[in-house]
Enzyme design. Structure first.
Site, PDB file in Angstrom:
ATOM      1  N   GLY A  68       0.800  -1.226   0.000  1.00 59.65           N
ATOM      2  CA  GLY A  68       0.000   0.000   0.000  1.00 59.65           C
ATOM      3  C   GLY A  68       0.830   1.271   0.000  1.00 59.65           C
ATOM      4  O   GLY A  68       0.349   2.336   0.403  1.00 59.65           O
ATOM      5  N   SER A  69       2.071   1.200  -0.508  1.00 65.01           N
ATOM      6  CA  SER A  69       2.908   2.412  -0.489  1.00 65.01           C
ATOM      7  C   SER A  69       2.377   3.466  -1.466  1.00 65.01           C
ATOM      8  O   SER A  69       2.517   4.666  -1.212  1.00 65.01           O
ATOM      9  CB  SER A  69       4.377   2.081  -0.775  1.00 65.01           C
ATOM     10  OG  SER A  69       4.559   1.687  -2.105  1.00 65.01           O
ATOM     11  N   ASN A  70       1.773   3.037  -2.563  1.00 62.06           N
ATOM     12  CA  ASN A  70       1.171   4.026  -3.483  1.00 62.06           C
ATOM     13  C   ASN A  70      -0.035   4.696  -2.839  1.00 62.06           C
ATOM     14  O   ASN A  70      -0.236   5.909  -2.982  1.00 62.06           O
ATOM     15  CB  ASN A  70       0.784   3.359  -4.803  1.00 62.06           C
ATOM     16  CG  ASN A  70       1.968   3.253  -5.741  1.00 62.06           C
ATOM     17  OD1 ASN A  70       2.413   4.248  -6.293  1.00 62.06           O
ATOM     18  ND2 ASN A  70       2.506   2.042  -5.885  1.00 62.06           N
TER      19      ASN A  70
ATOM     20  N   LEU B  30      -4.315  -7.134  -6.784  1.00 64.93           N
ATOM     21  CA  LEU B  30      -3.936  -8.256  -7.641  1.00 64.93           C
ATOM     22  C   LEU B  30      -5.122  -9.044  -8.206  1.00 64.93           C
ATOM     23  O   LEU B  30      -4.921 -10.034  -8.885  1.00 64.93           O
ATOM     24  CB  LEU B  30      -2.986  -9.198  -6.880  1.00 64.93           C
ATOM     25  CG  LEU B  30      -1.603  -8.597  -6.607  1.00 64.93           C
ATOM     26  CD1 LEU B  30      -0.726  -9.560  -5.824  1.00 64.93           C
ATOM     27  CD2 LEU B  30      -0.914  -8.195  -7.913  1.00 64.93           C
TER      28      LEU B  30
ATOM     29  N   ILE C 129     -10.736  -6.529 -11.854  1.00 67.88           N
ATOM     30  CA  ILE C 129     -11.951  -5.761 -11.548  1.00 67.88           C
ATOM     31  C   ILE C 129     -13.047  -6.242 -12.497  1.00 67.88           C
ATOM     32  O   ILE C 129     -12.862  -6.229 -13.712  1.00 67.88           O
ATOM     33  CB  ILE C 129     -11.698  -4.252 -11.763  1.00 67.88           C
ATOM     34  CG1 ILE C 129     -10.586  -3.770 -10.851  1.00 67.88           C
ATOM     35  CG2 ILE C 129     -12.949  -3.428 -11.534  1.00 67.88           C
ATOM     36  CD1 ILE C 129     -10.918  -3.807  -9.391  1.00 67.88           C
TER      37      ILE C 129
ATOM     38  N   ASN D 123      -5.287   2.996 -12.415  1.00 71.08           N
ATOM     39  CA  ASN D 123      -4.352   1.971 -11.954  1.00 71.08           C
ATOM     40  C   ASN D 123      -2.934   2.482 -12.165  1.00 71.08           C
ATOM     41  O   ASN D 123      -2.693   3.299 -13.056  1.00 71.08           O
ATOM     42  CB  ASN D 123      -4.552   0.683 -12.760  1.00 71.08           C
ATOM     43  CG  ASN D 123      -3.631  -0.430 -12.287  1.00 71.08           C
ATOM     44  OD1 ASN D 123      -3.439  -0.637 -11.081  1.00 71.08           O
ATOM     45  ND2 ASN D 123      -3.047  -1.171 -13.220  1.00 71.08           N
TER      46      ASN D 123
ATOM     47  N   HIS E  59       0.891   1.035 -12.994  1.00 75.15           N
ATOM     48  CA  HIS E  59       1.596  -0.178 -13.443  1.00 75.15           C
ATOM     49  C   HIS E  59       3.096   0.126 -13.507  1.00 75.15           C
ATOM     50  O   HIS E  59       3.495   1.169 -14.034  1.00 75.15           O
ATOM     51  CB  HIS E  59       1.079  -0.628 -14.816  1.00 75.15           C
ATOM     52  CG  HIS E  59       1.753  -1.884 -15.280  1.00 75.15           C
ATOM     53  ND1 HIS E  59       1.414  -3.117 -14.775  1.00 75.15           N
ATOM     54  CD2 HIS E  59       2.768  -2.082 -16.143  1.00 75.15           C
ATOM     55  CE1 HIS E  59       2.198  -4.034 -15.326  1.00 75.15           C
ATOM     56  NE2 HIS E  59       3.030  -3.438 -16.152  1.00 75.15           N
TER      57      HIS E  59
ATOM     58  N   ASP F  61      -4.411  -3.884 -18.230  1.00 74.01           N
ATOM     59  CA  ASP F  61      -3.429  -2.822 -18.537  1.00 74.01           C
ATOM     60  C   ASP F  61      -3.635  -2.230 -19.933  1.00 74.01           C
ATOM     61  O   ASP F  61      -2.662  -1.867 -20.616  1.00 74.01           O
ATOM     62  CB  ASP F  61      -1.977  -3.358 -18.424  1.00 74.01           C
ATOM     63  CG  ASP F  61      -1.651  -3.883 -17.035  1.00 74.01           C
ATOM     64  OD1 ASP F  61      -2.239  -3.380 -16.070  1.00 74.01           O
ATOM     65  OD2 ASP F  61      -0.808  -4.790 -16.926  1.00 74.01           O
TER      66      ASP F  61
HETATM   67  C1  GRF Z   1       3.429  -1.255  -7.463  1.00 68.30           C
HETATM   68  O1  GRF Z   1       4.634  -1.537  -8.103  1.00 68.30           O
HETATM   69  C2  GRF Z   1       2.342  -1.010  -8.488  1.00 68.30           C
HETATM   70  O2  GRF Z   1       2.802  -0.430  -9.656  1.00 68.30           O
HETATM   71  C3  GRF Z   1       1.859  -2.392  -8.771  1.00 68.30           C
HETATM   72  O3  GRF Z   1       1.926  -3.073  -7.550  1.00 68.30           O
HETATM   73  C4  GRF Z   1       2.897  -2.450  -6.693  1.00 68.30           C
HETATM   74  C5  GRF Z   1       2.163  -2.070  -5.456  1.00 68.30           C
HETATM   75  O4  GRF Z   1       2.980  -1.512  -4.489  1.00 68.30           O
HETATM   76  N1  GRF Z   1       0.560  -2.357  -9.402  1.00 68.30           N
HETATM   77  P1  GRF Z   1       2.316  -0.844  -3.200  1.00 68.30           P
HETATM   78  O5  GRF Z   1       1.362  -1.866  -2.600  1.00 68.30           O
HETATM   79  O6  GRF Z   1       1.621   0.401  -3.626  1.00 68.30           O
HETATM   80  O7  GRF Z   1       3.468  -0.584  -2.274  1.00 68.30           O
END
Ligand code: GRF
Length: 208
Positions: free
Chosen positions: A12-14, A90, A93, A107, A109, A150
């Site tokens: 969940g870093s994004n 993962l 949808i 999304n 990627h 994608d």
């Molecule tokens: C990221 O590399 C994103 O591009 C991909 O999955 C990873 C998720 O990382 N779809 P995080 O859970 O956001 O840390």
């Protein structure tokens, strides 16, 4: 204020990068729901630390639903969600959700779509394939989600220059830093209605 739902399966870093941008006042939106495909992931701890309602899709039966989609759609509606942000989710949808949220699902990627993407290209598989190919650049892409994998309209991309000594793990780390920069930019643009479509391409408008 637009209400956001984050779909997550891992760290969940994004999502965190976007929550930080909201906290710093850069994105005017409310994080209203986190949809996790499984429990025991760091993203759920992050969501709880921010007091965001969280559901785990695997619990759909326990919650009285026949199908995961029914559970998700009900929660999206109950939380009045305007925009869905896939952030390392993962699962695929389903089409009822894609149709209900056309051009309202983003999304991220970890490659420059249309290469190193599609079925099987997730997590380290992407960076291992990039490394094995010998390409000199890779990067990250934020795109709208459509019914393919994608394949939706590309909103923003940024390049990572692969260094001679980079391992797949170095590439992954470098790309992730870029992800944390471009995803909040794309979300801000969507929230502010600054993504425009011209002849099947989309652009972020920075001034009117
Ligand atoms: C990221 O590399 C994103 O591009 C991909 O999955 C990873 C998720 O990382 N779809 P995080 O859970 O956001 O840390």
């Amino acid at each position: 204020m637009k209400k956001l739902a984050f779909f997550v399966s891992g760290s969940g870093s994004n999502m965190q990068a976007i929550l930080d941008a909201i906290r710093y006042g850069d994105i005017a939106a409310t994080p209203a729901l986190v949809v996790a495909s499984k429990s025991n992931i760091k993203a759920i701890d992050r969501a709880k630390a921010h007091g965001i309602d969280t559901i785990v899709t695997a619990d759909y039966k326990k919650m009285g639903y026949n199908h995961t989609d029914d559970y998700i759609l009900h929660e999206l509606s109950a939380h009045h969600i305007d925009i869905i942000l896939l952030a390392g989710y993962l699962s695929i949808i389903s089409s009822p959700i894609v149709e209900a949220f056309k051009h309202r699902i983003l999304n991220i990627h970890p490659s420059l779509i249309p290469v190193f993407c599609g079925k099987g290209y997730y997590g380290m598989h992407v960076h291992d394939a990039v490394y094995a190919s010998g390409v000199k650049v890779t990067g990250a892409t934020v795109h709208f989600v459509d019914s393919g994998v994608d394949t939706g309209d590309i909103v923003i991309q940024e390049v990572y220059y692969i260094q001679p000594n980079d391992t797949p793990s170095d590439i992954q780390k470098g790309v992730l830093k870029i992800e944390h920069q471009i995803y909040p930019k794309a979300v801000k643009a969507l929230v502010e209605n600054r993504i425009k479509f011209v002849d099947n391409r989309c652009y972020i408008v920075y001034s009117s």
